[in-house]
Enzyme design. Structure first.
Site, PDB file in Angstrom:
ATOM      1  CD  GLU A 104      -9.688   9.640 -51.009  1.00  0.00           C
ATOM      2  OE1 GLU A 104     -10.161  10.587 -51.621  1.00  0.00           O
ATOM      3  OE2 GLU A 104     -10.358   8.694 -50.590  1.00  0.00           O
ATOM      4  CB  CYS A 117      -8.446   4.140 -42.544  1.00  0.00           C
ATOM      5  SG  CYS A 117      -8.852   3.040 -43.865  1.00  0.00           S
ATOM      6  CB  CYS A 124      -6.875  -2.262 -55.339  1.00  0.00           C
ATOM      7  SG  CYS A 124      -6.771  -4.006 -54.839  1.00  0.00           S
ATOM      8  CB  CYS A 128     -13.608  -6.634 -54.338  1.00  0.00           C
ATOM      9  SG  CYS A 128     -12.159  -7.538 -53.755  1.00  0.00           S
ATOM     10  CB  CYS A 131     -13.875  -2.462 -53.580  1.00  0.00           C
ATOM     11  SG  CYS A 131     -12.496  -1.446 -53.025  1.00  0.00           S
ATOM     12  CB  CYS A 342     -12.143   1.526 -43.938  1.00  0.00           C
ATOM     13  SG  CYS A 342     -11.017   2.315 -42.825  1.00  0.00           S
TER      14      CYS A 342
HETATM   15  N1  SAH Z   1      -7.435  -4.719 -49.907  1.00  0.00           N
HETATM   16  C1  SAH Z   1      -7.574  -4.939 -48.517  1.00  0.00           C
HETATM   17  C2  SAH Z   1      -7.530  -3.672 -47.701  1.00  0.00           C
HETATM   18  C3  SAH Z   1      -8.300  -2.487 -48.220  1.00  0.00           C
HETATM   19  S1  SAH Z   1     -10.059  -2.643 -48.334  1.00  0.00           S
HETATM   20  C4  SAH Z   1      -8.848  -5.697 -48.222  1.00  0.00           C
HETATM   21  O1  SAH Z   1      -9.677  -5.838 -49.100  1.00  0.00           O
HETATM   22  O2  SAH Z   1      -8.957  -6.179 -47.095  1.00  0.00           O
HETATM   23  C5  SAH Z   1     -10.588  -2.367 -46.655  1.00  0.00           C
HETATM   24  C6  SAH Z   1     -11.964  -2.940 -46.309  1.00  0.00           C
HETATM   25  O3  SAH Z   1     -13.033  -2.174 -46.896  1.00  0.00           O
HETATM   26  C7  SAH Z   1     -12.150  -4.355 -46.808  1.00  0.00           C
HETATM   27  O4  SAH Z   1     -12.667  -5.165 -45.797  1.00  0.00           O
HETATM   28  C8  SAH Z   1     -13.110  -4.148 -47.928  1.00  0.00           C
HETATM   29  O5  SAH Z   1     -13.790  -5.297 -48.210  1.00  0.00           O
HETATM   30  C9  SAH Z   1     -14.002  -3.027 -47.414  1.00  0.00           C
HETATM   31  N2  SAH Z   1     -14.839  -2.429 -48.463  1.00  0.00           N
HETATM   32  C10 SAH Z   1     -14.543  -2.287 -49.768  1.00  0.00           C
HETATM   33  N3  SAH Z   1     -15.587  -1.733 -50.431  1.00  0.00           N
HETATM   34  C11 SAH Z   1     -16.551  -1.508 -49.526  1.00  0.00           C
HETATM   35  C12 SAH Z   1     -17.888  -0.967 -49.613  1.00  0.00           C
HETATM   36  N4  SAH Z   1     -18.405  -0.545 -50.757  1.00  0.00           N
HETATM   37  N5  SAH Z   1     -18.609  -0.881 -48.480  1.00  0.00           N
HETATM   38  C13 SAH Z   1     -18.077  -1.296 -47.294  1.00  0.00           C
HETATM   39  N6  SAH Z   1     -16.836  -1.823 -47.161  1.00  0.00           N
HETATM   40  C14 SAH Z   1     -16.090  -1.936 -48.271  1.00  0.00           C
HETATM   41 FE1  SF4 Z   2      -8.681  -4.238 -53.559  1.00  0.00          FE
HETATM   42 FE2  SF4 Z   2     -10.940  -3.131 -52.747  1.00  0.00          FE
HETATM   43 FE3  SF4 Z   2     -10.805  -5.778 -53.059  1.00  0.00          FE
HETATM   44 FE4  SF4 Z   2      -9.489  -4.593 -51.008  1.00  0.00          FE
HETATM   45  S1  SF4 Z   2     -11.707  -4.666 -51.299  1.00  0.00           S
HETATM   46  S2  SF4 Z   2      -8.707  -6.162 -52.422  1.00  0.00           S
HETATM   47  S3  SF4 Z   2      -8.909  -2.649 -51.989  1.00  0.00           S
HETATM   48  S4  SF4 Z   2     -10.591  -4.251 -54.708  1.00  0.00           S
END
Ligand code: SAH
Ligand code: SF4
Length: 364
Positions: A104, A117, A124, A128, A131, A342
């Site tokens: 996406e 974005c 991934c 986290c 996420c 994002c």
């Molecule tokens: N893996 C990289 C880039 C992709 S994630 C990273 O983690 O930076 C892009 C952003 O979206 C990151 O800052 C991540 O922490 C945030 N993000 C992930 N899940 C989210 C959620 N449920 N609500 C808000 N932001 C979120």
């Molecule tokens: Fe991966 Fe999501 Fe963590 Fe970014 S925030 S490193 S996309 S698991």
């Protein structure tokens, strides 16, 4: 000097090469075919500057040359499996890739800026807890071409506005796909690529320490966002398993290599990382680096069992940062109605099954 025959035998995927490599590759191919060298100046701009969907559309070239290019260097296209437009103007594109995987990208209009974005991996591996992409697990890396073509596909669609800014905040951890991301940064930035200024390109990472060094070595002023989400190792470990491999302190030390100002991304999660004393700890980390802190509301799609911070707790968190001299911005969610913020990207497409196109399916 490039070894012509050697380059001619290399990849047919011109879109994954930097513009300089693509120029050499095309020049070598033209030489082997006995074509005049000036043709490279007609062919190269068709990759990024004035892109064509297929070589057949490059009508300034003779038909036999177009057929030759089509055989030697097919231009893969994404299929638009779904397209949604949010009430706030955010657009989500679900692209089906050649092998049946899907990614996406999200276009977020904000004043005169249109930020795209983009994804760097399918899924991934880092898991986290908040996420949505993390919950998918890792499926594969994207090629440099697949990363940059998320912009190219929009240029090829008359209906879509051209992005002014690009952020690597879609699916995947860009610093775990460094070779492709490195080339994609060049393609995005160079004048004979997509020509997007380095200050308009932001890489977001949780902090893959050795690859932060590689990024810091690039001479361009690409912007860096670090997804911190926690000011102490304990809080970070509970949210981000990567703490076991690259500890918070190592990540912060690695940031000393960047001459430019870093942004910390911090998703506020109720009762997990939004306590007032954690704001003070965060300020202790951000202030010496001059880092800007982006406070993000937790998007509910990522983790159904986590709660977003209350309005009062978020405001207090921001106030405490500012009181300690840290620039902090409380962001609002975009594209909520289409799950398009994002970091919210999770492909709702069964593997190898195509979803019928929903062009401009407005979600009301
Ligand atoms: N893996 C990289 C880039 C992709 S994630 C990273 O983690 O930076 C892009 C952003 O979206 C990151 O800052 C991540 O922490 C945030 N993000 C992930 N899940 C989210 C959620 N449920 N609500 C808000 N932001 C979120
Ligand atoms: Fe991966 Fe999501 Fe963590 Fe970014 S925030 S490193 S996309 S698991």
């Amino acid at each position: 000097m490039f070894d012509m025959q050697h380059i001619a035998e290399l990849t047919p995927d011109l879109l994954s090469l930097t513009p300089a490599e693509a120029r050499a590759r095309i020049a070598a191919w033209l030489a082997v075919r006995g074509e005049p060298p000036y043709r490279v100046r007609q062919i190269l701009p068709r990759l990024w500057q004035r892109p064509v969907g297929s070589w057949e559309d490059a009508t300034d070239l003779p038909a036999p040359l177009r057929r030759g290019l089509d055989d030697a260097f097919p231009l893969p296209r994404f299929e638009l499996a779904a397209h949604q437009v949010s009430r706030d103007g955010t657009e989500k594109f679900l692209w089906a890739l050649g092998d049946g995987e899907a990614i996406e990208s999200v276009l977020i209009p904000e004043g005169r800026r249109r930020t795209l974005c983009i994804s760097s991996q399918v899924g991934c591996a880092l898991g986290c807890v908040f996420c949505a992409t993390g919950r998918m697990g890792f499926r594969r890396n994207l090629s440099a071409g697949e990363i940059a073509c998320q912009v190219r596909e929009l240029l090829l669609r008359d209906a879509s506005p051209q992005p002014t800014n690009v952020v690597f905040m879609g699916m995947g951890e860009p610093l775990l796909n460094w070779t492709a991301v490195d080339a994609a940064l060049t393609i995005l930035n160079q004048p004979d690529g997509l020509g997007i200024g380095a200050r308009h390109i932001t890489l977001s990472t949780v902090g893959i320490v050795p690859n932060l060094t590689l990024l810091a070595k690039r001479p361009e002023q690409f912007r860096l966002a670090v997804s911190l989400h926690a000011p102490t190792p304990e809080v970070r470990l509970a949210l981000m398993p990567i703490e076991k491999k690259y500890a918070l302190s190592e990540v912060l030390t690695a940031l000393g290599q960047f001459r430019r100002r870093v942004t910390f991304e911090y998703v506020l999660i109720g009762g997990r990382n939004d306590m007032p004393e954690l704001a003070d700890r965060l300020a202790d980390l951000a202030a010496p680096l001059g880092a800007l802190v982006n406070l993000l509301p937790l998007h509910p799609g990522g983790a159904p069992d986590l709660a977003r911070s209350s309005r009062a707790a978020s405001a207090e968190f921001a106030r405490r940062l500012k009181a300690r001299g840290v620039t902090a911005v409380l962001r609002r969610s975009r594209g909520l109605d289409i799950a398009a913020a994002c970091g919210q990207l999770r492909v709702e497409l069964e593997p190898r099954r195509k979803v019928p196109a929903q062009e401009h399916a407005r979600v009301e």
